[in-house]
Scaffold this motif. Sequence first.
Motif, PDB file in Angstrom:
ATOM      1  N   LYS A  86       0.696  -1.136   0.129  1.00 35.52           N
ATOM      2  CA  LYS A  86       0.057   0.027   0.048  1.00 35.52           C
ATOM      3  C   LYS A  86       0.822   1.263   0.091  1.00 35.52           C
ATOM      4  O   LYS A  86       0.776   2.291  -0.775  1.00 35.52           O
ATOM      5  CB  LYS A  86      -1.011  -0.024   1.123  1.00 35.52           C
ATOM      6  CG  LYS A  86      -2.260  -0.726   0.927  1.00 35.52           C
ATOM      7  CD  LYS A  86      -3.132  -0.621   2.032  1.00 35.52           C
ATOM      8  CE  LYS A  86      -4.439  -1.319   1.864  1.00 35.52           C
ATOM      9  NZ  LYS A  86      -5.467  -1.163   3.090  1.00 35.52           N
ATOM     10  N   THR A  87       2.033   1.209   0.777  1.00 33.09           N
ATOM     11  CA  THR A  87       2.744   2.378   0.736  1.00 33.09           C
ATOM     12  C   THR A  87       3.827   2.597  -0.164  1.00 33.09           C
ATOM     13  O   THR A  87       4.162   3.833  -0.679  1.00 33.09           O
ATOM     14  CB  THR A  87       3.584   2.500   2.291  1.00 33.09           C
ATOM     15  OG1 THR A  87       4.396   1.190   2.016  1.00 33.09           O
ATOM     16  CG2 THR A  87       2.609   2.335   3.431  1.00 33.09           C
ATOM     17  N   ASN A  94       6.030   6.327  -7.572  1.00 33.64           N
ATOM     18  CA  ASN A  94       6.996   5.068  -7.161  1.00 33.64           C
ATOM     19  C   ASN A  94       6.969   4.223  -8.441  1.00 33.64           C
ATOM     20  O   ASN A  94       7.992   3.336  -8.583  1.00 33.64           O
ATOM     21  CB  ASN A  94       6.803   4.344  -6.215  1.00 33.64           C
ATOM     22  CG  ASN A  94       6.860   5.328  -4.754  1.00 33.64           C
ATOM     23  OD1 ASN A  94       7.883   6.197  -4.926  1.00 33.64           O
ATOM     24  ND2 ASN A  94       6.344   5.049  -3.795  1.00 33.64           N
ATOM     25  N   LEU A  95       6.183   4.585  -9.404  1.00 36.33           N
ATOM     26  CA  LEU A  95       6.020   3.530 -10.480  1.00 36.33           C
ATOM     27  C   LEU A  95       7.265   3.641 -11.588  1.00 36.33           C
ATOM     28  O   LEU A  95       7.317   4.582 -11.986  1.00 36.33           O
ATOM     29  CB  LEU A  95       4.825   3.639 -11.125  1.00 36.33           C
ATOM     30  CG  LEU A  95       4.246   2.649 -12.055  1.00 36.33           C
ATOM     31  CD1 LEU A  95       3.839   1.379 -11.310  1.00 36.33           C
ATOM     32  CD2 LEU A  95       3.033   3.055 -12.972  1.00 36.33           C
ATOM     33  N   VAL A  96       8.251   2.424 -11.512  1.00 33.41           N
ATOM     34  CA  VAL A  96       9.270   2.624 -12.514  1.00 33.41           C
ATOM     35  C   VAL A  96       8.903   1.638 -13.532  1.00 33.41           C
ATOM     36  O   VAL A  96       9.561   1.536 -14.570  1.00 33.41           O
ATOM     37  CB  VAL A  96      10.613   2.213 -11.705  1.00 33.41           C
ATOM     38  CG1 VAL A  96      10.986   3.471 -10.872  1.00 33.41           C
ATOM     39  CG2 VAL A  96      10.444   0.814 -11.056  1.00 33.41           C
TER      40      VAL A  96
END
Lengths: 356, 260
Positions: B8-9, B15-17
């Motif tokens: 979840k965090t 943060n999507l790479v």
Amino acid sequence: MEKELRLMKGNEAIAEAAIRAGTDGYFGYPITPQSEVLEYLMAEKPHERTGMVVLQAESEVAAINMVYGGAGCGKKIMTSSSSPGISLKQEGITYIAGAELPCLILNVVRGGPGLGTIQPAQSDYFQATKGGGHGDYHLIVLAPSSVQEMADFVELAYDLAFKYRNPAMILSDGAIGQMMEKVWLKPQKERSKEAPAWATTGKTPDRERNIITSLDLDSNKQEQFNIKLQDKYREMKEKEVRYEEFQCDDAEYLLVAYGTSARVCQKAIQLAREEGIKAGLLRPITLFPFPTKEIRRMADQVKGMLSVEMSAGQMVEDVRLAVNGKVPVEHFGRMGGIVTNAEEVVESLKTKIIGG
Amino acid sequence: MAENISPKTIIKPENLVHKRSSVLTDNTMHYCPGCGHGTAHNVLAEVIEEMDIQQDTIGVTPVGCSVLMYNYMNLDMQEAAHGRAPALATAIKRLLPEKYVFTYQGDGDLAAIGTAETIHSCNRGENILIIFINNGIYGMTGGQMAPTTLEGMKSSTSPYGRDKQMMGNPLKMTDIVATLPGTYYVTRQSVHKPANVRKTKKAIRKAFEYQKLNKGTCFIEIVSNCPSGWKMTPVESNKWMEENMFPFYPLGDFKVPEDK
């Protein structure tokens, strides 16, 4: 191309009819006595006439799998071969039946088993009508008895194959394939520009992906699929039986024959009637579905039946099943590439049925 | 601090790479842990997505571990009989020449039962891409000897190791097809390390781009592992592959178009 009268070999007629029927692709491999199909197509350059693809494959195995690939794209696809080559194609044919793909397979039958001979025979009846490859499936099987029917059955085979999503076979023989007769050719039909909804043509955003496969590892689903196939075959038996009667109205004895043997039997009936024997002919045009009901009906009328086939007796089993013991049913036929003659048929009728 | 690290965090747009390719379906792949098939599928899907050719691509799956590949690729696909994928692809491409057509085949499929179809499709120069996964074993049927099984390598049908005298030699199919005039681009890659994955992806992209040129067959071998069949952990299998498979099946290009 307009309607046209030509003098052609059966193999040439079916090749020309295939172009005119709007066939999209033909994949074949040479084998006697059907090589004229591929030769004719290569010489005619159908790519220039209609855009039809013609390819000589590296084997019958590759050719039938090319048929699978093309048929999976929703195209009208054809292949042709003769007995040993058709045996090689059986793997592909059962996959095509399992993937429910329409296509046209021509078998110009020669004598077997093994390499056998190159002369005409009808000894692939079991293979054509009972499945041929592994699993519970059937082909739609049409049996032409003239060069005209070689040509005419192309469109009929495609219509039935697409209607039922099932491979169709034209079961001919070396005599029909090689002999020349007058043939009326139909006008050129345009190749279809539309693909059926199930075809693999590239997944567009407006639909789910299309998958052509015969695999389902879940045995419950596989059984359901088999039930669906059987329903399809049942429907064919109800709606698609085709046959021809010749002098059956007053017949006391019935000859049952298809293809070249049916031609011989017409002469045999003439000879028999000259001797006062009231013989008639029932010629199955569809070998699957088989005219079971019609033969059963004739069993109420005649005293006996003779199944005339150039084999050791294959169709005779289906005739016996239809008649179910009501009247005697025997078989007569030559083997190994010898075409039965009319006198032998009459003689056999006398000794096996009338005298027996 | 450890409590704060959870899916979840972590899963936040910033943060999507990396994201799952839209050319992959949501189905869970059945492949064994550590197997290279998943990575190979993934890079293939990514290339198709990046080139935006999903609706113009038709794939052909083999018989073998990747028989169910059509469950994972969001593409129109046909499932071929064992070894026959290039025959299907030949017809598909000739009938739909504007489409991109590929086959995806294992070593048993391509280099044993399908040898004739492979060689003749390549020799005719069919404008298709053949992706050849070579892990030296029949995975799906339980680890039998493949045409590419190395000398001395154990399998369920070579339990004492492949004996060349008795069982014949491992077949270098990629070397063979590279000699055929019909092939346009032939390369051997792997997907066991990030750098190799990138190279493989690049090769697949090149192959699809070449398909537009109608210059001939593109053939990409991916030397891969089979932890289950080799009876190794994924890490061991990759190490074993580097030490044993790569010396016999060296990575690199065999045939590269001169004008590109």
